[in-house]
Design an enzyme around this catalytic site. Structure first.
Site, PDB file in Angstrom:
ATOM      1  N   ASP A 111      24.217 -16.401  -8.461  1.00 34.69           N
ATOM      2  CA  ASP A 111      22.848 -15.945  -8.170  1.00 34.69           C
ATOM      3  C   ASP A 111      22.758 -14.453  -8.506  1.00 34.69           C
ATOM      4  OD1 ASP A 111      20.375 -17.074  -6.121  1.00 34.69           O
ATOM      5  OD2 ASP A 111      20.501 -14.903  -6.502  1.00 34.69           O
ATOM      6  N   ILE A 112      21.659 -14.079  -9.132  1.00 32.16           N
ATOM      7  CA  ILE A 112      21.497 -12.681  -9.572  1.00 32.16           C
ATOM      8  C   ILE A 112      21.348 -11.719  -8.388  1.00 32.16           C
ATOM      9  CG2 ILE A 112      18.975 -12.604  -9.858  1.00 32.16           C
ATOM     10  CD1 ILE A 112      19.516 -11.452 -12.691  1.00 32.16           C
ATOM     11  N   ASN A 166      15.673 -25.170  -1.346  1.00 39.25           N
ATOM     12  CA  ASN A 166      14.303 -24.856  -0.984  1.00 39.25           C
ATOM     13  C   ASN A 166      13.367 -25.729  -1.814  1.00 39.25           C
ATOM     14  OD1 ASN A 166      15.115 -22.738   0.766  1.00 39.25           O
ATOM     15  ND2 ASN A 166      15.324 -21.358  -0.983  1.00 39.25           N
ATOM     16  N   VAL A 206      11.928 -20.399  -7.803  1.00 35.70           N
ATOM     17  CA  VAL A 206      12.134 -20.870  -9.180  1.00 35.70           C
ATOM     18  C   VAL A 206      11.899 -22.381  -9.216  1.00 35.70           C
ATOM     19  CG1 VAL A 206      13.780 -21.101 -11.071  1.00 35.70           C
ATOM     20  CG2 VAL A 206      13.792 -19.021  -9.668  1.00 35.70           C
ATOM     21  N   HIS A 227      17.468 -26.592  -7.697  1.00 37.33           N
ATOM     22  CA  HIS A 227      18.775 -25.929  -7.614  1.00 37.33           C
ATOM     23  C   HIS A 227      19.300 -26.003  -6.195  1.00 37.33           C
ATOM     24  CE1 HIS A 227      15.547 -22.949  -7.079  1.00 37.33           C
ATOM     25  NE2 HIS A 227      16.335 -22.332  -6.222  1.00 37.33           N
TER      26      HIS A 227
END
Ligand code: AMP
Ligand code: ZN
Length: 113
Positions: free
Chosen positions: A29-30, A86, A95, A99
């Protein structure tokens, strides 16, 4: 193709890819919220949990299996970790490409949200 995760799958934007097979990729994750924070995604664009069909159920099993495998590889299988998906606006999904977050390496909050 304006989906950011589809662009990662296509190699059009960079990511720290830690796992890849024919159906799935996983990358860091960024904005990690814990020492381990990976995202496990189907390569195929599925917008959210709410868009899953019966035929996608094996894929979900595969995603969770990969998450467990990565937790072992990260050394957090024994200490514990959290998988989060989520879904939708009120579910906190930013997003719109399905995921699973794999989060661990520190004591996580008892609160879910
Ligand atoms: P969610 O709120 O469940 O949709 O989570 C989306 C996650 O994607 C967030 O934790 C972001 O930090 C992460 N994210 C967004 N863009 C990127 C990117 N280009 N590479 C890696 N992670 C990203
Ligand atoms: Zn996508």
């Amino acid at each position: 193709m304006d989906c950011i995760f589809c662009q990662i799958v296509a190699g059009k934007i960079p990511a720290d890819i830690v796992y890849q097979d024919e159906e799935v990729i996983a990358f860091g994750d960024i904005h990690p919220i814990a020492p381990t924070h990976l995202l496990i995604i189907p390569q195929r664009h599925i917008p959210s949990l709410a868009h899953l069909s019966e035929e996608d159920l094996p894929l979900i099993g595969h995603l969770v299996n990969i998450a467990n495998h990565l937790a072992k590889r990260e050394g957090i299988s024994e200490s514990g970790y959290r998988l989060v998906v989520n879904c939708g606006g009120q579910g906190g999904q930013l997003v719109p490409h399905l995921h699973i977050h794999l989060i661990g390496g520190r004591r996580l909050s008892d609160e879910l949200g």
